[in-house]
Design an enzyme around this catalytic site. Structure first.
Site, short mmCIF file in Angstrom:
data_model
loop_
_atom_site.label_atom_id
_atom_site.label_comp_id
_atom_site.label_asym_id
_atom_site.label_seq_id
_atom_site.Cartn_x
_atom_site.Cartn_y
_atom_site.Cartn_z
N HIS A 27 -32.39 -21.00 -57.31
CA HIS A 27 -30.97 -20.78 -57.00
C HIS A 27 -30.30 -20.05 -58.16
CE1 HIS A 27 -31.24 -24.73 -54.53
NE2 HIS A 27 -31.10 -23.75 -53.67
N LYS A 51 -26.45 -35.32 -43.15
CA LYS A 51 -27.71 -35.08 -43.85
C LYS A 51 -27.76 -35.99 -45.08
CE LYS A 51 -30.24 -31.06 -45.58
NZ LYS A 51 -30.11 -29.63 -45.84
N ARG A 100 -37.22 -15.97 -50.01
CA ARG A 100 -38.43 -16.32 -50.78
C ARG A 100 -39.67 -15.69 -50.17
NH1 ARG A 100 -36.89 -22.53 -50.49
NH2 ARG A 100 -36.48 -21.69 -48.42
N SER A 137 -35.47 -27.13 -53.10
CA SER A 137 -34.96 -28.42 -53.58
C SER A 137 -35.78 -29.57 -53.01
CB SER A 137 -33.49 -28.60 -53.19
OG SER A 137 -32.70 -27.61 -53.77
O1 PNS Z 1 -29.32 -24.93 -48.82
P1 PNS Z 1 -29.31 -24.90 -47.31
O2 PNS Z 1 -29.13 -26.30 -46.76
O3 PNS Z 1 -30.50 -24.19 -46.74
O4 PNS Z 1 -28.00 -24.03 -46.88
C1 PNS Z 1 -27.70 -23.80 -45.53
C2 PNS Z 1 -26.26 -23.28 -45.39
C3 PNS Z 1 -25.28 -24.19 -46.06
C4 PNS Z 1 -26.16 -21.90 -46.01
C5 PNS Z 1 -25.97 -23.17 -43.86
O5 PNS Z 1 -26.37 -24.34 -43.22
C6 PNS Z 1 -24.51 -22.95 -43.54
O6 PNS Z 1 -23.98 -21.88 -43.75
N1 PNS Z 1 -23.85 -24.03 -43.06
C7 PNS Z 1 -22.43 -24.02 -42.75
C8 PNS Z 1 -22.16 -24.19 -41.25
C9 PNS Z 1 -22.19 -22.85 -40.57
O7 PNS Z 1 -21.47 -21.93 -40.89
N2 PNS Z 1 -23.11 -22.74 -39.59
C10 PNS Z 1 -23.34 -21.53 -38.85
C11 PNS Z 1 -24.36 -20.67 -39.56
S1 PNS Z 1 -24.64 -19.20 -38.63
#
Ligand code: PNS
Length: 170
Positions: A27, A51, A100, A137
């Site tokens: 990150h 979660k 990645r 993570s």
């Molecule tokens: O570290 P992560 O958990 O892989 O991050 C995922 C994240 C936070 C980037 C994604 O789940 C997100 O943007 N969530 C917010 C809700 C949202 O906007 N959902 C629609 C995505 S198209």
């Protein structure tokens, strides 16, 4: 035209969104490189009550704040709901994500297309440093849980807090 797209005047601001439970060197690599491209980078921690997490949002923000201090133009925040709503409310026109491996691509492309379709927010993909291509993570937590050495995968502060949290849970 600004790097954030849209041609608007003012600060070029990007967001690096995620769970950051906890922040890893992968990150940090992306955040640091994004900070060279934008006037301001907001690292936005998703608040997701559904979660289960090892660290609270406040603890994750605290660690992120400490490990990004040297960058100067990086700010840490949290958000809930849609990322594009957060972007709209904070004048952010670009999302920066690390890729990645090819396995990341399908889902990331779907999200990028959805976010653009919803609010014309652009997503910029940065290739992860190969040193961190296997890093997540979740894997860090799993390896640390079973006593593996993650000291090269996370900042020293995170390693300390991870060790302490896992000890509390034993
Ligand atoms: O570290 P992560 O958990 O892989 O991050 C995922 C994240 C936070 C980037 C994604 O789940 C997100 O943007 N969530 C917010 C809700 C949202 O906007 N959902 C629609 C995505 S198209």
């Amino acid at each position: 035209m600004s790097a954030g797209g849209g041609g608007e005047r003012g600060a070029r601001r990007a967001v690096c969104p995620g769970s950051f439970d906890p922040v890893t060197n992968g990150h940090l690599d992306i955040i640091g490189r994004a900070s060279l491209l934008y006037d301001e980078v907001v690292v936005a921690v998703l608040v997701n009550k559904n979660k289960s997490s090892l660290f609270t949002v406040e603890e994750r923000i605290d660690m992120l704040t400490a490990v990004t201090r040297e960058y100067g133009n990086v700010r840490i925040d949290s958000f809930h709901g849609l990322l594009v709503d957060y972007c709209r409310a904070h004048g952010i026109s670009a999302i920066v994500k690390g890729l990645r491996a090819v396995s990341d691509f399908d889902y990331e492309l779907q999200m990028a297309q959805m976010n653009h379709g919803l609010a014309q927010v652009e997503t910029l993909f940065m290739s992860t440093n190969p040193e961190f291509s296997f890093l997540s993570s979740s894997l860090v937590k799993e390896v640390a849980t079973y006593g593996g050495d993650v000291s090269r995968l996370v900042p020293p502060l995170v390693n300390e807090r991870l060790t302490a949290r896992l000890a509390e849970r034993r």
